[in-house]
Design an enzyme around this catalytic site. Sequence first.
Site, PDB file in Angstrom:
ATOM      1  CB  SER A   9      -0.781   0.029   1.126  1.00  0.00           C
ATOM      2  OG  SER A   9      -1.478   1.198   1.323  1.00  0.00           O
ATOM      3  CG  HIS A  34      -3.936  -1.110  -2.469  1.00  0.00           C
ATOM      4  ND1 HIS A  34      -4.815  -1.787  -3.002  1.00  0.00           N
ATOM      5  CD2 HIS A  34      -4.344  -0.428  -1.596  1.00  0.00           C
ATOM      6  CE1 HIS A  34      -6.069  -1.588  -2.541  1.00  0.00           C
ATOM      7  NE2 HIS A  34      -5.694  -0.703  -1.283  1.00  0.00           N
ATOM      8  CG  ASP A  36      -5.789   3.013   0.123  1.00  0.00           C
ATOM      9  OD1 ASP A  36      -6.567   2.228  -0.210  1.00  0.00           O
ATOM     10  OD2 ASP A  36      -4.590   2.633   0.852  1.00  0.00           O
ATOM     11  CG  MET A  38      -9.048   7.522   1.030  1.00  0.00           C
ATOM     12  SD  MET A  38      -8.466   7.611   2.790  1.00  0.00           S
ATOM     13  CE  MET A  38      -7.485   5.976   2.714  1.00  0.00           C
ATOM     14  CG  HIS A  97      -9.912   0.692  -2.134  1.00  0.00           C
ATOM     15  ND1 HIS A  97      -9.505   0.581  -0.773  1.00  0.00           N
ATOM     16  CD2 HIS A  97     -11.068   0.595  -2.201  1.00  0.00           C
ATOM     17  CE1 HIS A  97     -10.357   0.396  -0.074  1.00  0.00           C
ATOM     18  NE2 HIS A  97     -11.798   0.360  -0.949  1.00  0.00           N
ATOM     19  CG  MET A  99     -11.853   4.127   0.344  1.00  0.00           C
ATOM     20  SD  MET A  99     -10.567   3.729   1.669  1.00  0.00           S
ATOM     21  CE  MET A  99      -9.119   3.846   0.695  1.00  0.00           C
ATOM     22  CG  MET A 172     -12.563  -2.275   2.881  1.00  0.00           C
ATOM     23  SD  MET A 172     -11.035  -2.027   2.390  1.00  0.00           S
ATOM     24  CE  MET A 172     -10.240  -1.186   3.928  1.00  0.00           C
ATOM     25  CG  ASP A 206      -6.455  -2.452   2.294  1.00  0.00           C
ATOM     26  OD1 ASP A 206      -5.534  -2.415   3.010  1.00  0.00           O
ATOM     27  OD2 ASP A 206      -6.815  -1.389   1.371  1.00  0.00           O
TER      28      ASP A 206
END
Length: 255
Positions: A9, A34, A36, A38, A97, A99, A172, A206
């Site tokens: 990550s 990975h 993230d 957001m 990913h 979010m 998750m 994750d």
Amino acid sequence: MASAKIAPSMLSSDFANLASEAERMVRLGADWLHMDIMVRSPSPFRPFQPLIDLVGWVSQSLLSNVDLLWHFVPNLTIGAPVIQSLRKHTKAYLDCHLMVTNPSDYVEPMGKAGASGFTFHIEVARDNWQELIQSIKSKGMRPGVSLRPGTPVEEVFPLVEAENPVELVLVMTVEPGFGGQKFMPEMMDKVRTLRKKYPSLDIEVDGGLGPSTIDVAASAGANCIVAGSSIFGAADPGEVISVLRKSVEGSQSKN
């Protein structure tokens, strides 16, 4: 059989040296990187932000839906411009990913930026996932769906079984939005259910994954492993990646 894929990550990496960190992870054996995504947006509850932030930190599990006030999570991380910049320095699979509350708004910019995979949350796409999957694929990305700890695993079955299906399910194992949380072993029931129902599906986990928790995840059937602090905080990140891979492959060989 779905192959083992280890995805450090990058949220735990040194952002000042993101390109070199990406290169280092690939050199040490990572299959995916990975990312993230957001996005924090103002809400009508913005005046109460400090209080809710404080309470949220104290008891995230009790207030797992409070962060929807800020468009799914109360954090701001990277966006399409960072993905675009990183893509210039790596050919690695960028496992993104998202979010966010409105994933459809991000399909085109993420596709243009060079994202490889686009994983959205079922909680914000219950009414338009068919169109969303088609849009993701049309931009050359691989669609995936994620679910929070409190979301029943049955909610993603239609997306996996659709004529135009998702190709990955992300379970998750912590509440999304904060790094460094404790692994939730009870989420492995979801993984076991998915693996039994879909033997060749890419099942990703994750949150809180590392040498001390990988065996329970791998034995449940997870084959895509996201790990942040356990890799980037290790004295020998390459060894951690190797341990994660061996656990997944070892569990697969027993089945």
